[in-house]
Design an enzyme around this catalytic site. Structure first.
Site, PDB file in Angstrom:
ATOM      1  N   ASP A  40      40.238  42.508  37.498  1.00 47.14           N
ATOM      2  CA  ASP A  40      39.683  42.816  38.822  1.00 47.14           C
ATOM      3  C   ASP A  40      39.158  44.245  38.769  1.00 47.14           C
ATOM      4  OD1 ASP A  40      39.214  42.562  41.690  1.00 47.14           O
ATOM      5  OD2 ASP A  40      40.937  43.867  41.991  1.00 47.14           O
ATOM      6  N   SER A  41      38.491  44.655  39.844  1.00 45.30           N
ATOM      7  CA  SER A  41      38.020  46.033  39.923  1.00 45.30           C
ATOM      8  C   SER A  41      39.175  47.006  40.159  1.00 45.30           C
ATOM      9  CB  SER A  41      37.003  46.160  41.059  1.00 45.30           C
ATOM     10  OG  SER A  41      37.614  45.766  42.276  1.00 45.30           O
TER      11      SER A  41
ATOM     12  N   CYS B 156      38.090  38.078  49.061  1.00 42.52           N
ATOM     13  CA  CYS B 156      38.205  39.268  48.217  1.00 42.52           C
ATOM     14  C   CYS B 156      39.674  39.350  47.852  1.00 42.52           C
ATOM     15  CB  CYS B 156      37.775  40.517  48.989  1.00 42.52           C
ATOM     16  SG  CYS B 156      38.143  42.058  48.112  1.00 42.52           S
ATOM     17  N   THR B 157      39.955  39.561  46.567  1.00 35.08           N
ATOM     18  CA  THR B 157      41.360  39.494  46.137  1.00 35.08           C
ATOM     19  C   THR B 157      42.195  40.674  46.645  1.00 35.08           C
ATOM     20  OG1 THR B 157      40.722  40.451  44.007  1.00 35.08           O
ATOM     21  CG2 THR B 157      40.952  38.057  44.116  1.00 35.08           C
ATOM     22  N   HIS B 158      41.530  41.703  47.189  1.00 32.02           N
ATOM     23  CA  HIS B 158      42.291  42.782  47.821  1.00 32.02           C
ATOM     24  C   HIS B 158      42.841  42.347  49.191  1.00 32.02           C
ATOM     25  CE1 HIS B 158      40.413  45.404  44.838  1.00 32.02           C
ATOM     26  NE2 HIS B 158      41.138  46.420  45.275  1.00 32.02           N
TER      27      HIS B 158
ATOM     28  N   GLU C 150      43.546  49.811  48.463  1.00 30.86           N
ATOM     29  CA  GLU C 150      43.811  50.642  47.280  1.00 30.86           C
ATOM     30  C   GLU C 150      44.666  51.858  47.659  1.00 30.86           C
ATOM     31  OE1 GLU C 150      42.529  50.667  43.864  1.00 30.86           O
ATOM     32  OE2 GLU C 150      41.919  48.589  44.119  1.00 30.86           O
TER      33      GLU C 150
ATOM     34  N   TYR D 249      33.597  47.340  43.320  1.00 34.10           N
ATOM     35  CA  TYR D 249      32.457  46.591  42.790  1.00 34.10           C
ATOM     36  C   TYR D 249      31.555  46.110  43.944  1.00 34.10           C
ATOM     37  CZ  TYR D 249      34.395  45.927  38.038  1.00 34.10           C
ATOM     38  OH  TYR D 249      34.866  46.092  36.759  1.00 34.10           O
ATOM     39  N   GLY D 250      32.178  45.974  45.120  1.00 33.35           N
ATOM     40  CA  GLY D 250      31.505  45.302  46.240  1.00 33.35           C
ATOM     41  C   GLY D 250      30.246  45.958  46.751  1.00 33.35           C
TER      42      GLY D 250
ATOM     43  N   CYS E 134      38.526  38.473  40.811  1.00 35.88           N
ATOM     44  CA  CYS E 134      37.699  39.328  41.663  1.00 35.88           C
ATOM     45  C   CYS E 134      36.599  38.430  42.215  1.00 35.88           C
ATOM     46  CB  CYS E 134      37.103  40.453  40.816  1.00 35.88           C
ATOM     47  SG  CYS E 134      35.883  41.448  41.666  1.00 35.88           S
ATOM     48  N   ASN E 135      36.533  38.317  43.532  1.00 33.06           N
ATOM     49  CA  ASN E 135      35.510  37.456  44.127  1.00 33.06           C
ATOM     50  C   ASN E 135      34.108  37.988  43.850  1.00 33.06           C
ATOM     51  OD1 ASN E 135      36.709  35.343  46.365  1.00 33.06           O
ATOM     52  ND2 ASN E 135      38.075  37.051  45.972  1.00 33.06           N
ATOM     53  N   THR E 136      33.973  39.326  43.838  1.00 34.78           N
ATOM     54  CA  THR E 136      32.650  39.917  43.651  1.00 34.78           C
ATOM     55  C   THR E 136      32.120  39.587  42.255  1.00 34.78           C
ATOM     56  OG1 THR E 136      33.382  41.701  45.104  1.00 34.78           O
ATOM     57  CG2 THR E 136      31.369  42.072  43.858  1.00 34.78           C
TER      58      THR E 136
HETATM   59  N1  DGL Z   1      38.874  42.607  44.704  1.00 34.65           N
HETATM   60  C1  DGL Z   1      37.517  42.393  44.496  1.00 34.65           C
HETATM   61  C2  DGL Z   1      36.977  41.130  45.091  1.00 34.65           C
HETATM   62  O1  DGL Z   1      37.692  40.172  45.114  1.00 34.65           O
HETATM   63  C3  DGL Z   1      36.566  43.522  44.501  1.00 34.65           C
HETATM   64  C4  DGL Z   1      36.703  44.599  45.508  1.00 34.65           C
HETATM   65  C5  DGL Z   1      35.719  45.694  45.171  1.00 34.65           C
HETATM   66  O2  DGL Z   1      35.852  46.230  44.074  1.00 34.65           O
HETATM   67  O3  DGL Z   1      34.822  45.972  45.963  1.00 34.65           O
HETATM   68  O4  DGL Z   1      35.843  41.053  45.492  1.00 34.65           O
END
Ligand code: DGL
Length: 274
Positions: A11-12, A185-187, A153, A43-44, A74-76
């Site tokens: 993931d990011s 988003c996994t966050h 984060e 990453y988003g 990571c969804n992105t």
């Molecule tokens: N956790 C990530 C996701 O699922 C990325 C969040 C990010 O880095 O912007 O999209």
């Protein structure tokens, strides 16, 4: 491919740990090799080209360590980079968007689904595309929630600032009648309790939150069974954690998220894996 190799998860940042946690609870004998790209999070807000290049470097790093399968937690990266990366590497690669979309399409009763994610994920339209391909009669409403990632984060998972931010974002779904919201988003599962409470306050009762992490772990179990890749171990294995920056901060967050004790997190200069 050796069954003894670990499962690569990336993931990011810390978000993918929500996926790692689900994998640990469903596949207790499997070792995880986790990489969080903490130097380059988020990453988003980045372009498809950049996210694809970052994902390539991480896959090369994971393969250099030896992994039997890779989970893009990571969804992105799943929405923007997985298709390109899958073509380039000879290793099974699982994403989190397909399992999340399939679960949401099954769960909704009235056909109205909200999707929240990073700017890049929402802009990619990947969730809508997949959901409409499963059922063209669905109504999909999407909202980018870029502030959730830095708040997660930072560890502000139940904070008044985060709550106000969530209200502003989720008000977007008022009057749309959504009965299901995908945490795309996994966050976001790190903020799950707060999001659940704000959804109740702003949109009312009876809305199901879908966490693609749970569905991805189930898919991974099927994949390992289908390809005869189970480790066959029963004892709790030792997992390994790598990041591209801030190893100590990551370690302490990881210890608040995971059911295991993260003793060490190692730094990697990821851009050298070109
Ligand atoms: N956790 C990530 C996701 O699922 C990325 C969040 C990010 O880095 O912007 O999209």
């Amino acid at each position: 491919m050796s069954c003894d190799l670990p499962i690569g998860v990336f993931d990011s940042g810390v978000g993918g740990l929500t996926v790692a946690k689900e994998i640990m609870s469903r596949l207790a004998g499997e070792r995880i090799l986790y990489f969080g790209d903490t130097a380059r999070v988020p990453y988003g807000s980045k372009s498809k080209e950049t996210i694809t290049e970052y994902s390539r470097q991480i896959v090369r790093f994971l393969l250099s360590q030896g992994v039997k399968v890779i989970v893009v937690a990571c969804n992105t990266a799943s929405a923007l980079a997985v298709d390109a990366v899958r073509k380039e590497f000879d290793v099974p690669i699982l994403d989190v968007v397909n399992p999340g979309a399939q679960a949401a399409a099954q769960i909704t009763k009235n056909g109205s689904i909200g999707v929240i994610g990073t700017e890049a994920t929402i802009r990619s339209g990947m969730y809508s595309k997949l959901l409409y391909s499963i059922n063209p009669d669905l109504n999909i409403y999407s909202k980018a929630c870029p502030l959730f990632v830095p708040l997660a984060e930072e560890g502000w998972i139940y904070d008044s600032v985060t709550k106000e931010v969530a209200r502003r974002y989720l008000e977007e779904f008022q009057g749309k009648g959504v009965d299901t919201i995908v945490l795309g988003c996994t966050h976001y599962p790190l903020l799950r309790n707060l999001i659940r409470d704000v959804v109740r306050e702003v949109l009312g009762e009876g809305i199901t939150l879908v966490d693609p992490a749970v569905e991805t772990a189930k898919k991974l179990k099927q994949l390992l069974a289908g390809q005869d890749l189970f480790s066959g171990k029963e004892q709790v294995p030792e997992h390994t954690f790598y990041v591209s920056d801030g190893a100590e901060k990551f370690r302490s967050l990881a210890n608040s998220i995971l059911p295991c004790n993260v003793i060490e997190t190692k730094d990697v200069t990821i851009k050298t894996f070109e």
